[in-house]
Write a protein that holds these residues in place. Structure first.
Motif, PDB file in Angstrom:
ATOM      1  N   TRP A  28      41.705  67.129   1.542  1.00  0.00           N
ATOM      2  CA  TRP A  28      40.687  67.956   0.903  1.00  0.00           C
ATOM      3  C   TRP A  28      40.337  67.441  -0.482  1.00  0.00           C
ATOM      4  O   TRP A  28      39.318  67.830  -1.059  1.00  0.00           O
ATOM      5  N   ALA A  29      41.158  66.559  -1.013  1.00  0.00           N
ATOM      6  CA  ALA A  29      40.879  65.988  -2.334  1.00  0.00           C
ATOM      7  C   ALA A  29      39.929  64.800  -2.256  1.00  0.00           C
ATOM      8  O   ALA A  29      39.439  64.324  -3.284  1.00  0.00           O
ATOM      9  N   HIS A  30      39.673  64.320  -1.050  1.00  0.00           N
ATOM     10  CA  HIS A  30      38.827  63.131  -0.888  1.00  0.00           C
ATOM     11  C   HIS A  30      37.796  63.409   0.211  1.00  0.00           C
ATOM     12  O   HIS A  30      38.028  63.155   1.399  1.00  0.00           O
ATOM     13  N   ILE A  31      36.648  63.938  -0.193  1.00  0.00           N
ATOM     14  CA  ILE A  31      35.586  64.312   0.738  1.00  0.00           C
ATOM     15  C   ILE A  31      34.253  63.853   0.182  1.00  0.00           C
ATOM     16  O   ILE A  31      33.976  64.036  -1.011  1.00  0.00           O
ATOM     17  N   TYR A  32      33.414  63.271   1.013  1.00  0.00           N
ATOM     18  CA  TYR A  32      32.062  62.921   0.594  1.00  0.00           C
ATOM     19  C   TYR A  32      31.297  64.198   0.250  1.00  0.00           C
ATOM     20  O   TYR A  32      31.439  65.225   0.928  1.00  0.00           O
ATOM     21  N   ALA A  33      30.468  64.122  -0.787  1.00  0.00           N
ATOM     22  CA  ALA A  33      29.770  65.306  -1.300  1.00  0.00           C
ATOM     23  C   ALA A  33      28.998  66.072  -0.231  1.00  0.00           C
ATOM     24  O   ALA A  33      29.042  67.322  -0.200  1.00  0.00           O
ATOM     25  N   PRO A  34      28.259  65.409   0.679  1.00  0.00           N
ATOM     26  CA  PRO A  34      27.521  66.176   1.698  1.00  0.00           C
ATOM     27  C   PRO A  34      28.424  66.956   2.651  1.00  0.00           C
ATOM     28  O   PRO A  34      27.959  67.857   3.337  1.00  0.00           O
ATOM     29  N   LEU A  35      29.717  66.588   2.698  1.00  0.00           N
ATOM     30  CA  LEU A  35      30.648  67.275   3.588  1.00  0.00           C
ATOM     31  C   LEU A  35      31.416  68.380   2.880  1.00  0.00           C
ATOM     32  O   LEU A  35      32.364  68.941   3.428  1.00  0.00           O
ATOM     33  N   GLU A  36      30.989  68.718   1.670  1.00  0.00           N
ATOM     34  CA  GLU A  36      31.559  69.838   0.932  1.00  0.00           C
ATOM     35  C   GLU A  36      30.541  70.969   0.853  1.00  0.00           C
ATOM     36  O   GLU A  36      29.329  70.740   0.900  1.00  0.00           O
ATOM     37  N   HIS A  37      31.048  72.184   0.710  1.00  0.00           N
ATOM     38  CA  HIS A  37      30.161  73.319   0.502  1.00  0.00           C
ATOM     39  C   HIS A  37      29.619  73.304  -0.924  1.00  0.00           C
ATOM     40  O   HIS A  37      30.249  72.761  -1.833  1.00  0.00           O
ATOM     41  N   ALA A  38      28.453  73.891  -1.110  1.00  0.00           N
ATOM     42  CA  ALA A  38      27.926  74.058  -2.464  1.00  0.00           C
ATOM     43  C   ALA A  38      28.897  74.940  -3.247  1.00  0.00           C
ATOM     44  O   ALA A  38      29.427  75.909  -2.706  1.00  0.00           O
ATOM     45  N   PRO A  39      29.155  74.626  -4.528  1.00  0.00           N
ATOM     46  CA  PRO A  39      30.096  75.435  -5.315  1.00  0.00           C
ATOM     47  C   PRO A  39      29.730  76.918  -5.336  1.00  0.00           C
ATOM     48  O   PRO A  39      30.585  77.779  -5.255  1.00  0.00           O
ATOM     49  N   HIS A  41      25.551  78.687  -5.733  1.00  0.00           N
ATOM     50  CA  HIS A  41      24.165  78.623  -5.268  1.00  0.00           C
ATOM     51  C   HIS A  41      23.853  77.210  -4.768  1.00  0.00           C
ATOM     52  O   HIS A  41      24.437  76.227  -5.205  1.00  0.00           O
ATOM     53  N   GLY A  42      22.894  77.135  -3.847  1.00  0.00           N
ATOM     54  CA  GLY A  42      22.511  75.833  -3.300  1.00  0.00           C
ATOM     55  C   GLY A  42      22.949  75.703  -1.854  1.00  0.00           C
ATOM     56  O   GLY A  42      23.552  76.615  -1.265  1.00  0.00           O
ATOM     57  N   CYS A  43      22.637  74.562  -1.267  1.00  0.00           N
ATOM     58  CA  CYS A  43      22.934  74.359   0.151  1.00  0.00           C
ATOM     59  C   CYS A  43      23.143  72.869   0.427  1.00  0.00           C
ATOM     60  O   CYS A  43      22.263  72.053   0.151  1.00  0.00           O
ATOM     61  N   THR A  44      24.307  72.527   0.951  1.00  0.00           N
ATOM     62  CA  THR A  44      24.607  71.161   1.363  1.00  0.00           C
ATOM     63  C   THR A  44      24.507  71.087   2.891  1.00  0.00           C
ATOM     64  O   THR A  44      24.422  72.123   3.564  1.00  0.00           O
ATOM     65  N   THR A  46      26.827  70.652   4.900  1.00  0.00           N
ATOM     66  CA  THR A  46      27.952  71.418   5.425  1.00  0.00           C
ATOM     67  C   THR A  46      27.635  72.907   5.494  1.00  0.00           C
ATOM     68  O   THR A  46      28.072  73.609   6.421  1.00  0.00           O
ATOM     69  N   ASP A  47      26.853  73.394   4.546  1.00  0.00           N
ATOM     70  CA  ASP A  47      26.489  74.814   4.534  1.00  0.00           C
ATOM     71  C   ASP A  47      25.570  75.187   5.696  1.00  0.00           C
ATOM     72  O   ASP A  47      25.361  76.377   5.961  1.00  0.00           O
ATOM     73  N   LEU A  48      25.019  74.199   6.374  1.00  0.00           N
ATOM     74  CA  LEU A  48      24.126  74.476   7.500  1.00  0.00           C
ATOM     75  C   LEU A  48      24.882  74.743   8.797  1.00  0.00           C
ATOM     76  O   LEU A  48      24.329  75.328   9.734  1.00  0.00           O
ATOM     77  N   VAL A  49      26.138  74.323   8.854  1.00  0.00           N
ATOM     78  CA  VAL A  49      26.867  74.355  10.119  1.00  0.00           C
ATOM     79  C   VAL A  49      27.001  75.776  10.663  1.00  0.00           C
ATOM     80  O   VAL A  49      26.649  76.047  11.819  1.00  0.00           O
ATOM     81  N   PHE A  50      27.516  76.689   9.860  1.00  0.00           N
ATOM     82  CA  PHE A  50      27.761  78.047  10.334  1.00  0.00           C
ATOM     83  C   PHE A  50      26.460  78.775  10.704  1.00  0.00           C
ATOM     84  O   PHE A  50      26.362  79.371  11.790  1.00  0.00           O
ATOM     85  N   PRO A  51      25.436  78.760   9.843  1.00  0.00           N
ATOM     86  CA  PRO A  51      24.188  79.429  10.253  1.00  0.00           C
ATOM     87  C   PRO A  51      23.553  78.799  11.485  1.00  0.00           C
ATOM     88  O   PRO A  51      22.955  79.503  12.305  1.00  0.00           O
ATOM     89  N   PHE A  52      23.682  77.484  11.646  1.00  0.00           N
ATOM     90  CA  PHE A  52      23.162  76.841  12.851  1.00  0.00           C
ATOM     91  C   PHE A  52      23.890  77.372  14.089  1.00  0.00           C
ATOM     92  O   PHE A  52      23.286  77.572  15.142  1.00  0.00           O
ATOM     93  N   PHE A  53      25.198  77.593  13.960  1.00  0.00           N
ATOM     94  CA  PHE A  53      25.950  78.088  15.111  1.00  0.00           C
ATOM     95  C   PHE A  53      25.525  79.513  15.452  1.00  0.00           C
ATOM     96  O   PHE A  53      25.357  79.855  16.631  1.00  0.00           O
ATOM     97  N   LEU A  54      25.342  80.363  14.440  1.00  0.00           N
ATOM     98  CA  LEU A  54      24.879  81.723  14.697  1.00  0.00           C
ATOM     99  C   LEU A  54      23.483  81.708  15.318  1.00  0.00           C
ATOM    100  O   LEU A  54      23.170  82.529  16.198  1.00  0.00           O
ATOM    101  N   PHE A  55      22.647  80.802  14.864  1.00  0.00           N
ATOM    102  CA  PHE A  55      21.316  80.616  15.452  1.00  0.00           C
ATOM    103  C   PHE A  55      21.445  80.250  16.931  1.00  0.00           C
ATOM    104  O   PHE A  55      20.712  80.782  17.780  1.00  0.00           O
ATOM    105  N   ALA A  56      22.402  79.375  17.251  1.00  0.00           N
ATOM    106  CA  ALA A  56      22.628  78.976  18.647  1.00  0.00           C
ATOM    107  C   ALA A  56      23.156  80.144  19.473  1.00  0.00           C
ATOM    108  O   ALA A  56      22.824  80.281  20.662  1.00  0.00           O
ATOM    109  N   VAL A  57      23.969  81.011  18.866  1.00  0.00           N
ATOM    110  CA  VAL A  57      24.436  82.218  19.552  1.00  0.00           C
ATOM    111  C   VAL A  57      23.238  83.085  19.939  1.00  0.00           C
ATOM    112  O   VAL A  57      23.170  83.626  21.049  1.00  0.00           O
ATOM    113  N   GLY A  58      22.276  83.201  19.017  1.00  0.00           N
ATOM    114  CA  GLY A  58      21.063  83.958  19.316  1.00  0.00           C
ATOM    115  C   GLY A  58      20.241  83.326  20.415  1.00  0.00           C
ATOM    116  O   GLY A  58      19.693  84.030  21.289  1.00  0.00           O
ATOM    117  N   ASN A  59      20.132  81.984  20.409  1.00  0.00           N
ATOM    118  CA  ASN A  59      19.422  81.280  21.474  1.00  0.00           C
ATOM    119  C   ASN A  59      20.026  81.618  22.836  1.00  0.00           C
ATOM    120  O   ASN A  59      19.309  81.937  23.794  1.00  0.00           O
TER     121      ASN A  59
END
Length: 382
Positions: A28-39, A41-44, A46-59
């Motif tokens: 966890w100490a060595h992660i590329y920035a796009p693979l970390e959550h936004a501290p 506010h904001g959205c990386t 990685t922050d898209l993964v969970f909402p995308f899954f909930l969107f797929a649940v709705g589909n």
């Protein structure tokens, strides 16, 4: 006859694969920035993964809802609540698992008093149940209106019930007080340094809207079928949602950890565009290749394999390997995953790339398991 959309399975599988990737770094100490959550506010990415899954649940809900409606109210409620309870219970047990932990040089029972109650699977369960009830009884128009009311109401609650100085901050967010009073501090997540649950009760309301919007998109796809009119419509809707999310962000910041309404619109818009592109590239020409099949395998056992990917790291944590001595001459131990990263992946690829390589290895391990299940036609539905 109901049309089958292969690209929806690929979308769901790709989301699960990315979820495994970001949840299982070598360090966890060595992660590329796009693979970390936004501290905050904001959205990386990685922050898209969970909402995308909930969107797929709705589909997916859009495809099964006709059958649930034909079965009647009693069968619908039994099916939805049984599934929701099962997913919630699995998530709760996963938080407690493996029920024991290391304390110094011996194992002790992991006390229930310290177990976190909420989590990813628990949010999926609650959002699914709430969204399913809304779309079942509200139909298309009612679900749209109720979803809009929830997003606007959540914004009002955040602003009016939060700290007047900064209602959208970690300290000012109103939902934390609700979680403390209902769950108790001991049962809350403390990864932010204080008792704050990113899958808290209040923020589950807008998360349920993510499922509703996924349902509306899935229903639109079903109604229009495999046509370019459907793709054009998805593209326009996706762009509108992204634009609306950015506009709302100026007064209600995009934030995953409190699941703001602007975050819901923005991420749903992106998910819609990604799905639109997948349908255009994969579905319309009937294209299947090694890459699409790789993700399709994940999509067939999505929730189950996500659960397994959460169990393995906990098992690794129980397996301790001696790794030298400390400054006092006592044996130093590392978990199996920590040892593998330090002695295999980091030396071979470097600290940062080694952490990524470990995560990719975990994806491949999970895929191998999914592939065996698929070959045997075993599909574990939760």
């Amino acid at each position: 006859m109901k049309q089958r959309f292969y690209s929806l399975d690929v979308f769901r599988g790709a989301t699960v694969a990315l979820m495994i990737l970001v949840n299982n770094p070598g360090s966890w100490a060595h992660i590329y920035a796009p693979l970390e959550h936004a501290p905050w506010h904001g959205c990386t990415p990685t922050d898209l993964v969970f909402p995308f899954f909930l969107f797929a649940v709705g589909n997916a809900l859009a495809f099964v809802m006709p059958g649930l409606e034909k079965a009647g109210n009693a069968a619908f409620l039994k099916k939805v609540f049984t599934r929701g309870l099962a997913i919630f219970a699995i998530g709760l047990l996963l938080n407690w698992f493996p029920f024991i932990k290391w304390s110094g040089d011996h194992l002790v029972v992991k006390a229930w008093a310290t177990v976190r109650i909420l989590g990813v699977l628990q949010r999926i369960a609650l959002a699914y149940v709430l969204a399913a009830i809304i779309v079942y009884y509200g139909r298309i128009r009612g679900a749209f209106v109720i979803g809009a009311v929830i997003l606007l109401g959540y914004w009002a609650l955040c602003f009016l019930a939060g700290d007047p100085g900064d209602p959208y901050s970690l300290q000012g967010y109103f939902g934390t007080a609700i979680d403390k009073s209902i769950l108790g501090v001991a049962h809350m997540y403390k990864g932010e340094g204080v008792a704050f649950d990113p899958e808290g009760l209040a923020s589950t309301l807008p998360a349920a809207v993510q499922v509703i919007l996924g349902y509306l998109v899935g229903n639109y796809i079903l109604q229009k079928g495999k046509t370019y009119e459907m793709i054009s419509g998805l593209f326009v809707v996706g762009c509108i949602l992204i634009f609306a999310g950015f506009c709302w962000d100026m007064i209600f910041p995009i934030n995953k950890k409190i699941w703001t309404s602007s975050f819901v619109l923005y991420t749903t818009g992106l998910a819609t565009l990604v799905l639109c592109v997948m349908i255009y590239v994969i579905e319309m020409p009937g294209r299947r290749n090694a890459l699409t099949e790789f993700f399709n395998v994940f999509g067939k056992n999505a929730l189950f394999i996500f659960m397994i990917s959460g169990i393995l790291p906990r098992i690794y944590g129980l397996i301790r390997i001696q790794d030298g001595m400390d400054e006092k001459g006592a044996a130093r131990f590392k978990s199996l995953s920590g040892w593998a990263y330090d002695h295999l992946f980091a030396p071979a690829f470097g600290m940062l790339n080694g952490s990524l390589a470990y995560a990719i290895f975990t994806i491949l391990l999970m895929w191998s398991f999914c592939y065996l299940l698929d070959r045997k036609k075993i599909y574990i539905k939760v």
